[in-house]
Design an enzyme around this catalytic site. Sequence first.
Site, PDB file in Angstrom:
ATOM      1  N   LYS A 198       0.851  -1.186   0.000  1.00 19.66           N
ATOM      2  CA  LYS A 198       0.000   0.000   0.000  1.00 19.66           C
ATOM      3  C   LYS A 198       0.885   1.233   0.000  1.00 19.66           C
ATOM      4  O   LYS A 198       1.813   1.338   0.811  1.00 19.66           O
ATOM      5  CB  LYS A 198      -0.898   0.014   1.241  1.00 19.66           C
ATOM      6  CG  LYS A 198      -1.620   1.361   1.475  1.00 19.66           C
ATOM      7  CD  LYS A 198      -2.506   1.298   2.691  1.00 19.66           C
ATOM      8  CE  LYS A 198      -2.991   2.671   3.113  1.00 19.66           C
ATOM      9  NZ  LYS A 198      -3.937   2.617   4.239  1.00 19.66           N
ATOM     10  N   LYS A 200       1.092   5.310   0.485  1.00 14.02           N
ATOM     11  CA  LYS A 200       0.438   6.528   0.953  1.00 14.02           C
ATOM     12  C   LYS A 200       0.661   7.619  -0.086  1.00 14.02           C
ATOM     13  O   LYS A 200       1.791   8.047  -0.340  1.00 14.02           O
ATOM     14  CB  LYS A 200       1.024   6.952   2.299  1.00 14.02           C
ATOM     15  CG  LYS A 200       0.476   8.256   2.834  1.00 14.02           C
ATOM     16  CD  LYS A 200      -1.001   8.153   3.183  1.00 14.02           C
ATOM     17  CE  LYS A 200      -1.195   7.356   4.465  1.00 14.02           C
ATOM     18  NZ  LYS A 200      -2.631   7.301   4.874  1.00 14.02           N
ATOM     19  N   ASP A 228      -3.479   5.233  -1.468  1.00 10.80           N
ATOM     20  CA  ASP A 228      -4.308   5.993  -0.524  1.00 10.80           C
ATOM     21  C   ASP A 228      -3.862   7.448  -0.472  1.00 10.80           C
ATOM     22  O   ASP A 228      -2.903   7.788   0.218  1.00 10.80           O
ATOM     23  CB  ASP A 228      -4.200   5.362   0.871  1.00 10.80           C
ATOM     24  CG  ASP A 228      -4.875   6.215   1.944  1.00 10.80           C
ATOM     25  OD1 ASP A 228      -5.764   7.019   1.598  1.00 10.80           O
ATOM     26  OD2 ASP A 228      -4.525   6.064   3.130  1.00 10.80           O
ATOM     27  N   ASN A 230      -5.679   9.896   0.814  1.00 11.62           N
ATOM     28  CA  ASN A 230      -6.383  10.572   1.920  1.00 11.62           C
ATOM     29  C   ASN A 230      -7.281  11.709   1.454  1.00 11.62           C
ATOM     30  O   ASN A 230      -7.241  12.828   1.985  1.00 11.62           O
ATOM     31  CB  ASN A 230      -5.406  11.092   2.968  1.00 11.62           C
ATOM     32  CG  ASN A 230      -4.888   9.995   3.885  1.00 11.62           C
ATOM     33  OD1 ASN A 230      -3.694   9.736   3.925  1.00 11.62           O
ATOM     34  ND2 ASN A 230      -5.783   9.325   4.604  1.00 11.62           N
ATOM     35  N   GLU A 253      -8.041   3.673  -2.060  1.00  7.00           N
ATOM     36  CA  GLU A 253      -8.517   4.068  -0.730  1.00  7.00           C
ATOM     37  C   GLU A 253      -8.725   5.580  -0.636  1.00  7.00           C
ATOM     38  O   GLU A 253      -7.800   6.361  -0.885  1.00  7.00           O
ATOM     39  CB  GLU A 253      -7.507   3.625   0.327  1.00  7.00           C
ATOM     40  CG  GLU A 253      -7.919   3.976   1.754  1.00  7.00           C
ATOM     41  CD  GLU A 253      -6.885   3.537   2.779  1.00  7.00           C
ATOM     42  OE1 GLU A 253      -6.854   4.111   3.873  1.00  7.00           O
ATOM     43  OE2 GLU A 253      -6.096   2.612   2.467  1.00  7.00           O
ATOM     44  N   ASN A 276     -11.198   4.694   5.318  1.00  5.85           N
ATOM     45  CA  ASN A 276     -11.128   4.834   6.762  1.00  5.85           C
ATOM     46  C   ASN A 276     -11.407   6.287   7.132  1.00  5.85           C
ATOM     47  O   ASN A 276     -11.110   6.724   8.236  1.00  5.85           O
ATOM     48  CB  ASN A 276      -9.745   4.427   7.308  1.00  5.85           C
ATOM     49  CG  ASN A 276      -8.681   5.467   7.025  1.00  5.85           C
ATOM     50  OD1 ASN A 276      -8.166   5.540   5.918  1.00  5.85           O
ATOM     51  ND2 ASN A 276      -8.343   6.289   8.010  1.00  5.85           N
ATOM     52  N   ASP A 300     -10.542  -0.039  12.456  1.00  5.27           N
ATOM     53  CA  ASP A 300      -9.425   0.370  13.312  1.00  5.27           C
ATOM     54  C   ASP A 300      -9.969   0.423  14.724  1.00  5.27           C
ATOM     55  O   ASP A 300     -10.758   1.305  15.067  1.00  5.27           O
ATOM     56  CB  ASP A 300      -8.896   1.736  12.888  1.00  5.27           C
ATOM     57  CG  ASP A 300      -7.631   2.142  13.643  1.00  5.27           C
ATOM     58  OD1 ASP A 300      -7.529   1.803  14.840  1.00  5.27           O
ATOM     59  OD2 ASP A 300      -6.764   2.802  13.049  1.00  5.27           O
ATOM     60  N   HIS A 327      -7.227  -0.669   9.043  1.00  8.49           N
ATOM     61  CA  HIS A 327      -6.422   0.539   8.920  1.00  8.49           C
ATOM     62  C   HIS A 327      -5.364   0.558  10.028  1.00  8.49           C
ATOM     63  O   HIS A 327      -5.489  -0.110  11.042  1.00  8.49           O
ATOM     64  CB  HIS A 327      -7.354   1.754   9.044  1.00  8.49           C
ATOM     65  CG  HIS A 327      -6.671   3.044   9.346  1.00  8.49           C
ATOM     66  ND1 HIS A 327      -6.567   3.562  10.626  1.00  8.49           N
ATOM     67  CD2 HIS A 327      -6.073   3.944   8.538  1.00  8.49           C
ATOM     68  CE1 HIS A 327      -5.942   4.716  10.586  1.00  8.49           C
ATOM     69  NE2 HIS A 327      -5.629   4.978   9.336  1.00  8.49           N
ATOM     70  N   ASN A 329      -2.457   3.287  12.108  1.00  5.11           N
ATOM     71  CA  ASN A 329      -1.753   4.542  12.327  1.00  5.11           C
ATOM     72  C   ASN A 329      -0.462   4.196  13.054  1.00  5.11           C
ATOM     73  O   ASN A 329      -0.212   3.042  13.381  1.00  5.11           O
ATOM     74  CB  ASN A 329      -2.620   5.491  13.157  1.00  5.11           C
ATOM     75  CG  ASN A 329      -2.167   6.934  13.054  1.00  5.11           C
ATOM     76  OD1 ASN A 329      -1.115   7.226  12.504  1.00  5.11           O
ATOM     77  ND2 ASN A 329      -2.947   7.835  13.590  1.00  5.11           N
TER      78      ASN A 329
END
Length: 431
Positions: A198, A200, A228, A230, A253, A276, A300, A327, A329
């Site tokens: 994955k 970011k 992803d 965001n 995502e 998420n 999560d 998910h 963090n």
Amino acid sequence: MTADLTVTAVHLTPILVADPPLLNTQGVHQPYTPRLIVEVETADGTRGVGETYGDTKYLELARPFADRLVGRRVSDLNGLFALADEVAVDSSRVSGQVDVGGLRGVQTADKLRLSVLSGFEVACLDALGKALGLPVHTLLGGKVRDAVEYSAYLFYKWGGHPEGVAAEKDDWGAALDPAGVVEQARAFTERYGFTSFKLKGGVFPPEEEIAAVKALAAAFPGHPLRLDPNGAWSVETSLKVAGELGDVLEYLEDPALGTPAMAEVAARTRVPLATNMCVTTFAEIPEAFAKGAVQVVLSDHHYWGGLHNTRQLAAVCRTFGVGVSMHSNTHLGISLAAMTHVAATVPNLHHACDSHYPWQSEDVLTERLTFDGGRVTVSDAPGLGVELDRDRLAFLHRRWLDDDGTLRDRDDAAAMRVADPAWVTPSVPRW
């Protein structure tokens, strides 16, 4: 003799943990990130541990929550929600805020309470399991798999934090272009055996991130890939990226921000969308599922309110034919153990889970959890199956005590301004 499961003390230990300079659409990770270690102690001396966010707004709720927990039984897990409702939230802490630490959309008082509650629930489950001689997965109904698969979590990354900033060194190197991303993925594979990846995104213009994913697809043919950003893209940009990468992505995502935008993207592409950000509470499920906005929900336990709520979420997703994964963090081994226990009990977990854990060079456990072939073996030891290293905990707490307050609240934009004083958190959509 029956163990006395009454909580006699709760210990809260905020810490600062080293974090590499990982980039996202908000900015860059600070050199240290706050976490909170929760310990509950029962009348018979049993201790259970949990972990959650350590920013000031979470600590402000954790302290009165801890006071209310004393005198209750660790088995009274449903009662934790009533306790959480008794804790007042300063509205100035959450009004209209985007949670930078989780990059998960607008935060509310209820979301904040659940994030705090999650650490206490895990600690209670750990203590209960130890007292009964049972692993947490048994307390959740029993495992359906002996190991949980995780995905390599790739980031665009600087070679180090800005010059002059106190920080721990890391050996990952920089990753600022497709070649750097592929090299990072190779390192993850060599060290941990991951077979899915994955990235970011939301950091560079979409064309550059499309090139990075295509480079990954060429380097790792047939391996599941995810991207992803965001919520950094418009609907049209999201559709363009989906069109370019539709033949290689496992899912895309949160390409666009919010359920309406996600629904519009989903209606115009065959690429599955995961989230998420627009589905982070049960109240947000009806609209998203009715509109077909998401095909995979990334659970999560930190912000859904614990392991039992995570299982309930998975059951709802199964009912509506929506996929589920997990998910992640910035977190330590306590959270990875909790994630692994609950993931082991979810029948419809058909996607590898996310985990930041390989990025964390520091931990509070006597023994780090390990990945073998990209998987973590589910512990059958009582409770979570982990043990606190009290010397390391004290060291990381001392770092928190010595901080002047600059790092006690995660702020990726502030960290970016150290390198670029003109940096302003981009408005959304960024592209």
